[in-house]
Structure formats: C-alpha cells, structure tokens
Design an enzyme around this catalytic site. Structure first.
Site, PDB file in Angstrom:
ATOM      1  CE1 TYR A 188      40.440  43.151  52.289  1.00 41.16           C
ATOM      2  CE2 TYR A 188      42.232  44.506  51.457  1.00 41.16           C
ATOM      3  CZ  TYR A 188      41.231  43.577  51.247  1.00 41.16           C
ATOM      4  OH  TYR A 188      41.027  43.064  49.986  1.00 41.16           O
ATOM      5  NE  ARG A 236      47.597  51.666  48.146  1.00 42.77           N
ATOM      6  CZ  ARG A 236      47.321  50.963  47.057  1.00 42.77           C
ATOM      7  NH1 ARG A 236      47.338  49.651  47.110  1.00 42.77           N
ATOM      8  NH2 ARG A 236      47.060  51.559  45.916  1.00 42.77           N
ATOM      9  NE  ARG A 331      43.536  47.417  37.613  1.00 42.18           N
ATOM     10  CZ  ARG A 331      42.382  48.078  37.534  1.00 42.18           C
ATOM     11  NH1 ARG A 331      41.287  47.422  37.174  1.00 42.18           N
ATOM     12  NH2 ARG A 331      42.323  49.359  37.823  1.00 42.18           N
ATOM     13  CB  CYS A 357      39.558  41.914  31.327  1.00 43.46           C
ATOM     14  SG  CYS A 357      41.035  40.939  31.745  1.00 43.46           S
ATOM     15  CB  CYS A 360      44.677  40.165  37.776  1.00 41.37           C
ATOM     16  SG  CYS A 360      43.907  41.798  37.617  1.00 41.37           S
TER      17      CYS A 360
END
Ligand SMILES: Cc1cc2nc3c(=O)[nH]c(=O)nc-3n(C[C@H](O)[C@H](O)[C@H](O)COP(=O)(O)O)c2cc1C
Length: 395
Positions: A188, A236, A331, A357, A360
């Site tokens: 980003y 981060r 998750r 999966c 989300c």
C-alpha cells in the site's frame, strides 16, 4: 489456566502492560460511514473481539487523510471524534489495549470499483500486476490482472502526508487509544515507498535504500515528537514481498533494527502484497512464522507480532520457542471472537475454526462489509445485545 500458559503471560509493549500474547490483527471490515465514521456496527464488532479475551485489539486499516482515498475508517477529521472515543473506551472496558492501524492510503492497489472522486496516486507510476499462480484461495479471479497506472505524487504532496499523519495521530491519542500501528505493509502507499519494486523516484523519497525509508522515518519521528514517549508507536511491514525486485527479509531485518534504535515499540510482521496474495492471506498455517523469527533475531528487545497461526498449540509453541512474542489473529477471530477465552478456559474443542475459505475477503473486496462462512454473527453484531458496548463510564 490450561496447557497454554505462555500465551496468557502478560507482556510489556513500550510503557503498556498487555494481559496476554493474543492480538486481534488489523482486519478491514468495510463498516465505516461515508466520511470514515465509526458506525454502531464497527463498535459492536470490536466489542465482540475485546470481550472474547484478546489482550490487544488493533482497529483496522484506518486513514490519516481522505485526500487520496475514501472509504475506510478515517481519523482525518474531528467530526469523527465521538465514534473514536466510544471505540477506545469500549475496548478498554474489557481490559484490552486499543491500538489503531494508521495508513496514508492504498497507493496503486486502490481498486477502481472502490474509488469515488479521488485520483490513483503512488510513489511512481507503476501499476500492480497479479501474476498467475500467486493468489490465495477465493481471489483467483485477480490472477493475471493488472491495475491502472497511478499518478506520481509530487514531493510537496508527500511532505503533506507526513503532517496529515501527525494530525491524525494526535486525534487518536486524544480519543483515548493506547497507540498506533504505522501501516507500511502489503505494497500500500507507505509500503510502496519502502519497496524497490514500486519506488523509482529521484527526489529525497526514492532511489537508495536510505531514501526509500525517508517517508517512514519522517512520519515516525514527527509523530513521536507530537505524541510523546508513553504513547505506543509500532510498525507493520511485509517481511518478504515474495516478488522479484520487491522487499526481501534481509531488507526488513535491517529496517526493523533501524526502527528499534529510533524508539519504535513493536514490529508486526505480515508478508506479501497483491503480487503475492498467497503470502498476504496464506492458505496454510504458520507460513509467516519464519519471517517473524528472522526479525526477532534482528532486533534486541522490542516485541514482534506474527499472524496466521490459528491453532492454540502452534501459537503456544511459537511464543515459547521465541519465533514471535505475540500471535495476532485475523481470520481466526472473525470465525470465533471467543478463541482466546475458550483457549484459556481449556475449551479449545469449542472453537469455531476458520476454514480459510476467504469468504471474508471475497465480501470485502466486492465492496460489501465482511461476512464469514462459519460465523453468521459477523456483520450483524449490532443487533446482538451481548455485543453492545458497556455504558460509558463503566470503567
Ligand atoms: C478480511 C480481512 C481484512 C484484512 N484487513 C487488514 C487490514 O486492514 N490491515 C492489515 O494490515 N492487514 C489486514 N488483513 C491481513 C491480516 O491482518 C492478517 O495478516 C492475515 O489475514 C493473515 O492472518 P490470519 O491467518 O490470522 O488471517 C486482513 C485480512 C482479512 C482476512
């Protein structure tokens, strides 16, 4: 306490004592209001995760400025102050630390479909390209696609981002949060300045390794000077971007060590970028641990957080063996916010397990708020009284 004693040992992050080694990782939920307001749904979603026993709640990717992107939670205006204040208090009511992940934007990875009246901007006019065979489960449609070429930000515009970040940080501090995680991961906007793959500038913000760090270091230093020593500031980063020409784990170890000397309070590892979604949202357990372990060896003292560990036994093992100091769950806590409490109380078999999966992510990247295939409460917490925030002043 059961067999997971290490996970429930308190830890010191800067001046703050955190009750255990489990964090809710920053997880964009798509529930902000039109000008980045924290809505009732955002509030109740975080109450559920704080109530579930994580010692540390990170508020998702939030914006310091709405100049180049709109949509996520925004700390760019005082008008959102009431929601901010309610959120920090709701998290604290459950004895959890309240940290906001603050970002300057998505850069070239801001999808057209999610953009309204803002221009796509980045350090250099390079579009993202998702190579074949690099997707995580569920986002295969992105493979072999390319984004639009962004406009290169001017030097003056980059300087303004530094000041926007400081102003937002001051709002976050005033609203009662304990700290900020500076978002430099995933390719980003800030991550793109750090990565040699996306930064080909010739001004003070590009070129050499040192110049590519200038935006990050200016943001860190100016923010630290504004918020003081007691406020937590972490960072981060994607340990390895897993794409040729991108950031390597050696670069990240160097950056972590530089930041530690500057006074940063923690490093939160992630991995990959849009060109390596299989590392950003791994299909398998524990994929990011080796990168966290490398960074742990590169720093002297500051805690290192690592995501993508869903099983309590691997989480305990990773912390015991010094691969990471804190396990951050994204998750895992979408699927079951009570994961920490159930683990602590020896009710591990009652945990609703994430099946990776990525429903989300499919919902989020389709422009909806997040839904979960195994937890029907996700996105509807505001209708469930057990997730209402405690009355203000409760604690
Ligand atoms: C729905 C969703 C939204 C996410 N949003 C963010 C975000 O806002 N900021 C961020 O740094 N990472 C974000 N991530 C990445 C997670 O923090 C985490 O690093 C990744 O999902 C791997 O950990 P996990 O296996 O525990 O999910 C997101 C992940 C998911 C699944």
């Amino acid at each position: 306490m059961g067999e997971y004693n290490k996970l429930f040992e308190p830890i010191r992050i800067g001046k703050l004592k955190v009750k255990n080694r489990l964090a809710f990782a920053p997880t964009g939920m798509g529930t902000a209001g039109p000008d980045g307001e924290i809505t009732d749904q955002s509030l109740c979603h975080y109450v559920a995760r704080a109530r579930g026993g994580a010692g540390w709640i990170t508020v998702e990717h939030s914006l310091a400025t709405y100049k180049h992107i709109k949509g996520p939670i925004g700390f760019h205006t005082n008008l959102n102050f009431r929601g901010m204040w309610e959120l920090s208090h709701a998290i604290h009511a459950f004895d959890a630390a309240a940290i906001v992940q603050l970002s300057i934007g998505l850069g070239a990875q801001y999808f057209k479909g999610r953009r309204t009246d803002v221009e796509l901007v980045a350090p250099s006019p390079i579009p993202y390209r998702v190579p074949k065979g690099t997707s995580c489960r569920g986002l295969e449609l992105w493979e072999d696609t390319e984004g639009e070429a962004p406009r290169e930000l001017t030097t003056r515009e980059v300087e303004e981002l530094e000041d926007d970040f400081v102003q937002a940080a001051l709002r976050i501090e005033r609203a009662g949060f304990d700290g900020i995680e500076i978002h430099g991961a995933h390719g980003y906007l800030l991550g793109a300045f750090i990565s040699p793959l996306s930064n080909q500038r010739s001004d003070k913000y590009g070129g050499s390794f040192e110049n590519r760090l200038n935006l990050l270091l200016n943001i860190y230093r100016k923010t630290r000077a504004a918020v003081g020593e007691d406020f937590i500031l972490g960072f981060r980063i994607s340990g390895d971007e897993h794409i040729e020409g991108g950031l390597t784990i050696e670069d990240t170890c160097r950056i972590a060590s530089i930041l530690e000397k500057e006074g940063i309070d923690f490093i939160h590892l992630s991995s990959g970028r849009y060109e390596a979604l299989n590392y950003l949202f791994p299909n398998d357990e524990g994929v990011i641990l080796p990168e966290a372990q490398a960074v742990k060896q590169a720093v002297e003292e500051i805690p290192v957080l690592c995501p993508n560990v869903h099983s309590p036994s691997l989480a305990e093992h990773a912390v015991l063996e010094g691969m990471a100091d804190v396990i951050s769950l994204s998750r895992g806590l979408i699927a079951d916010p009570e994961w920490p409490n159930k683990t602590r109380e020896g009710r591990e078999e009652e945990i609703t397990k994430c099946i990776r999966c990525n429903n989300c992510l499919k919902t989020l990247f389709s422009g909806f708020s997040v839904r979960c295939a195994v937890n029907p409460e996700v996105g509807r917490e505001r209708f469930l009284p057990q997730y209402y925030p405690p009355p203000l002043g409760f604690k």
